[in-house]
Design a protein around this motif. Structure first.
Motif, PDB file in Angstrom:
ATOM      1  N   ALA A  73      74.674  35.011  42.076  1.00 49.30           N
ATOM      2  CA  ALA A  73      74.298  36.423  41.913  1.00 49.30           C
ATOM      3  C   ALA A  73      73.463  36.633  40.654  1.00 49.30           C
ATOM      4  O   ALA A  73      72.484  37.392  40.668  1.00 49.30           O
ATOM      5  CB  ALA A  73      75.543  37.297  41.875  1.00 49.30           C
ATOM      6  N   GLU A  74      73.826  35.970  39.573  1.00 48.58           N
ATOM      7  CA  GLU A  74      73.047  36.085  38.334  1.00 48.58           C
ATOM      8  C   GLU A  74      71.665  35.470  38.502  1.00 48.58           C
ATOM      9  O   GLU A  74      70.662  36.039  38.057  1.00 48.58           O
ATOM     10  CB  GLU A  74      73.766  35.395  37.174  1.00 48.58           C
ATOM     11  N   LEU A  75      71.619  34.301  39.141  1.00 48.75           N
ATOM     12  CA  LEU A  75      70.336  33.637  39.338  1.00 48.75           C
ATOM     13  C   LEU A  75      69.398  34.520  40.152  1.00 48.75           C
ATOM     14  O   LEU A  75      68.233  34.696  39.786  1.00 48.75           O
ATOM     15  CB  LEU A  75      70.531  32.290  40.034  1.00 48.75           C
ATOM     16  N   VAL A  76      69.893  35.092  41.228  1.00 44.17           N
ATOM     17  CA  VAL A  76      69.054  35.932  42.080  1.00 44.17           C
ATOM     18  C   VAL A  76      68.616  37.184  41.324  1.00 44.17           C
ATOM     19  O   VAL A  76      67.459  37.607  41.406  1.00 44.17           O
ATOM     20  CB  VAL A  76      69.784  36.280  43.388  1.00 44.17           C
ATOM     21  N   ALA A  77      69.529  37.780  40.561  1.00 44.82           N
ATOM     22  CA  ALA A  77      69.166  38.973  39.782  1.00 44.82           C
ATOM     23  C   ALA A  77      68.058  38.660  38.785  1.00 44.82           C
ATOM     24  O   ALA A  77      67.100  39.416  38.652  1.00 44.82           O
ATOM     25  CB  ALA A  77      70.394  39.522  39.059  1.00 44.82           C
ATOM     26  N   ILE A  78      68.165  37.529  38.116  1.00 51.12           N
ATOM     27  CA  ILE A  78      67.141  37.140  37.151  1.00 51.12           C
ATOM     28  C   ILE A  78      65.845  36.787  37.877  1.00 51.12           C
ATOM     29  O   ILE A  78      64.751  37.136  37.427  1.00 51.12           O
ATOM     30  CB  ILE A  78      67.624  35.976  36.264  1.00 51.12           C
ATOM     31  N   GLU A  79      65.970  36.123  39.020  1.00 50.72           N
ATOM     32  CA  GLU A  79      64.781  35.766  39.806  1.00 50.72           C
ATOM     33  C   GLU A  79      64.004  37.013  40.227  1.00 50.72           C
ATOM     34  O   GLU A  79      62.779  36.978  40.330  1.00 50.72           O
ATOM     35  CB  GLU A  79      65.217  34.973  41.044  1.00 50.72           C
ATOM     36  N   PHE A  80      64.711  38.105  40.450  1.00 49.84           N
ATOM     37  CA  PHE A  80      64.053  39.349  40.846  1.00 49.84           C
ATOM     38  C   PHE A  80      63.188  39.943  39.740  1.00 49.84           C
ATOM     39  O   PHE A  80      62.505  40.938  39.958  1.00 49.84           O
ATOM     40  CB  PHE A  80      65.072  40.382  41.331  1.00 49.84           C
ATOM     41  N   THR A  81      63.196  39.331  38.553  1.00 54.31           N
ATOM     42  CA  THR A  81      62.270  39.787  37.508  1.00 54.31           C
ATOM     43  C   THR A  81      60.876  39.194  37.705  1.00 54.31           C
ATOM     44  O   THR A  81      59.935  39.633  37.040  1.00 54.31           O
ATOM     45  CB  THR A  81      62.772  39.435  36.089  1.00 54.31           C
ATOM     46  N   THR A  82      60.723  38.243  38.600  1.00 54.12           N
ATOM     47  CA  THR A  82      59.412  37.617  38.820  1.00 54.12           C
ATOM     48  C   THR A  82      58.319  38.646  39.105  1.00 54.12           C
ATOM     49  O   THR A  82      57.239  38.575  38.496  1.00 54.12           O
ATOM     50  CB  THR A  82      59.492  36.550  39.932  1.00 54.12           C
ATOM     51  N   PRO A  83      58.542  39.625  40.004  1.00 50.50           N
ATOM     52  CA  PRO A  83      57.472  40.618  40.225  1.00 50.50           C
ATOM     53  C   PRO A  83      57.136  41.429  38.969  1.00 50.50           C
ATOM     54  O   PRO A  83      55.989  41.846  38.787  1.00 50.50           O
ATOM     55  CB  PRO A  83      58.040  41.528  41.317  1.00 50.50           C
ATOM     56  N   ILE A  84      58.125  41.615  38.116  1.00 50.93           N
ATOM     57  CA  ILE A  84      57.888  42.348  36.868  1.00 50.93           C
ATOM     58  C   ILE A  84      56.925  41.548  35.986  1.00 50.93           C
ATOM     59  O   ILE A  84      55.927  42.082  35.488  1.00 50.93           O
ATOM     60  CB  ILE A  84      59.221  42.627  36.134  1.00 50.93           C
ATOM     61  N   TRP A  85      57.226  40.265  35.801  1.00 52.22           N
ATOM     62  CA  TRP A  85      56.367  39.410  34.972  1.00 52.22           C
ATOM     63  C   TRP A  85      54.995  39.272  35.613  1.00 52.22           C
ATOM     64  O   TRP A  85      53.977  39.253  34.905  1.00 52.22           O
ATOM     65  CB  TRP A  85      56.997  38.033  34.759  1.00 52.22           C
ATOM     66  N   THR A  86      54.965  39.200  36.943  1.00 47.81           N
ATOM     67  CA  THR A  86      53.684  39.094  37.647  1.00 47.81           C
ATOM     68  C   THR A  86      52.822  40.324  37.383  1.00 47.81           C
ATOM     69  O   THR A  86      51.619  40.205  37.106  1.00 47.81           O
ATOM     70  CB  THR A  86      53.916  38.910  39.158  1.00 47.81           C
ATOM     71  N   ALA A  87      53.429  41.508  37.452  1.00 46.59           N
ATOM     72  CA  ALA A  87      52.678  42.748  37.209  1.00 46.59           C
ATOM     73  C   ALA A  87      52.131  42.785  35.787  1.00 46.59           C
ATOM     74  O   ALA A  87      50.966  43.134  35.558  1.00 46.59           O
ATOM     75  CB  ALA A  87      53.569  43.961  37.466  1.00 46.59           C
ATOM     76  N   ILE A  88      52.954  42.396  34.836  1.00 44.67           N
ATOM     77  CA  ILE A  88      52.527  42.394  33.433  1.00 44.67           C
ATOM     78  C   ILE A  88      51.395  41.386  33.230  1.00 44.67           C
ATOM     79  O   ILE A  88      50.371  41.689  32.604  1.00 44.67           O
ATOM     80  CB  ILE A  88      53.721  42.102  32.498  1.00 44.67           C
ATOM     81  N   LEU A  89      51.562  40.178  33.762  1.00 41.96           N
ATOM     82  CA  LEU A  89      50.549  39.130  33.592  1.00 41.96           C
ATOM     83  C   LEU A  89      49.254  39.445  34.341  1.00 41.96           C
ATOM     84  O   LEU A  89      48.161  39.165  33.839  1.00 41.96           O
ATOM     85  CB  LEU A  89      51.115  37.786  34.056  1.00 41.96           C
ATOM     86  N   ALA A  90      49.365  40.055  35.522  1.00 42.62           N
ATOM     87  CA  ALA A  90      48.161  40.426  36.279  1.00 42.62           C
ATOM     88  C   ALA A  90      47.371  41.493  35.532  1.00 42.62           C
ATOM     89  O   ALA A  90      46.142  41.497  35.548  1.00 42.62           O
ATOM     90  CB  ALA A  90      48.536  40.912  37.672  1.00 42.62           C
ATOM     91  N   THR A  91      48.085  42.374  34.857  1.00 41.96           N
ATOM     92  CA  THR A  91      47.411  43.387  34.047  1.00 41.96           C
ATOM     93  C   THR A  91      46.675  42.724  32.884  1.00 41.96           C
ATOM     94  O   THR A  91      45.532  43.070  32.583  1.00 41.96           O
ATOM     95  CB  THR A  91      48.433  44.412  33.514  1.00 41.96           C
ATOM     96  N   ALA A  92      47.319  41.753  32.268  1.00 41.05           N
ATOM     97  CA  ALA A  92      46.735  41.103  31.099  1.00 41.05           C
ATOM     98  C   ALA A  92      45.592  40.147  31.451  1.00 41.05           C
ATOM     99  O   ALA A  92      44.597  40.099  30.736  1.00 41.05           O
ATOM    100  CB  ALA A  92      47.818  40.341  30.331  1.00 41.05           C
TER     101      ALA A  92
END
Length: 187
Positions: A73-92
């Motif tokens: 459950a923790e791994l999946v919750a943390i994995e769900f941050t991938t779209p967040i990092w993707t959005a930030i990196l795509a902006t940059a």
């Protein structure tokens, strides 16, 4: 995820990763033949493929290691941050726009993951840190894929992923090689 966890009960992470890449390569061969063979897979951006796949390989490796260290459950919750990092990196790096709605979604998503992973005030453990680094690396990999789609086909991107990751993982997999039991082959 379940198959990975079960296979990792008996096999080393490097070995599971090598199996994954080698099987992916074999499954792609009919598509490569249909597309016109290896000449159809030439790319003008080999260095970008190598960088993207080394980052992706590291992310997968971290994810598998985290799978052995923290609850699913923790791994999946943390994995769900991938779209967040993707959005930030795509902006940059891809000059994509981050509007108010996206910023709100990023902040809300990060708060949600923090609540799920650390409802108390305890310290982040090694497994959680590895999972977070893997999620960020997956975000980097996704941004690099988006950049590659401007010039290369999906088949080229996937083909070079299997090739680079098979090469990257070969020596570590051989170094820890144990022949899988019948149970491990199922997973």
């Amino acid at each position: 995820t379940v198959a990975g966890r079960e296979a990792l009960r008996e096999l080393n992470v490097f070995q599971v990763m090598e199996f994954r890449s080698a099987v992916g390569f074999l499954l792609l061969l009919p598509l490569v033949c249909r597309a016109g063979g290896l000449t159809s897979l030439r790319t003008r951006h080999p260095f970008q493929h190598i960088v993207r796949n080394v980052v992706h390989y590291g992310a997968q490796l971290g994810w598998f290691f985290a799978l052995t260290l923290i609850p699913l459950a923790e791994l999946v919750a943390i994995e769900f941050t991938t779209p967040i990092w993707t959005a930030i990196l795509a902006t940059a790096f891809l000059t994509e726009r981050m509007n108010g709605g996206k910023i709100f979604a990023v902040v809300l998503g990060l708060i949600g993951v923090i609540v799920i992973v650390r409802p108390g005030l305890g310290a982040v453990n090694v497994g959680q840190a590895i999972a977070l680094l893997a999620a960020i690396a997956f975000g980097v990999s996704i941004v690099l894929v988006k950049s590659l789609t401007r010039t290369d086909t999906a088949l080229q991107i996937i083909f070079w992923m299997t090739v680079v990751q098979s090469i990257a993982g070969f020596i570590p997999a051989i170094a820890v090689w144990t022949w899988p039991s019948t149970t491990a082959w199922i997973w």
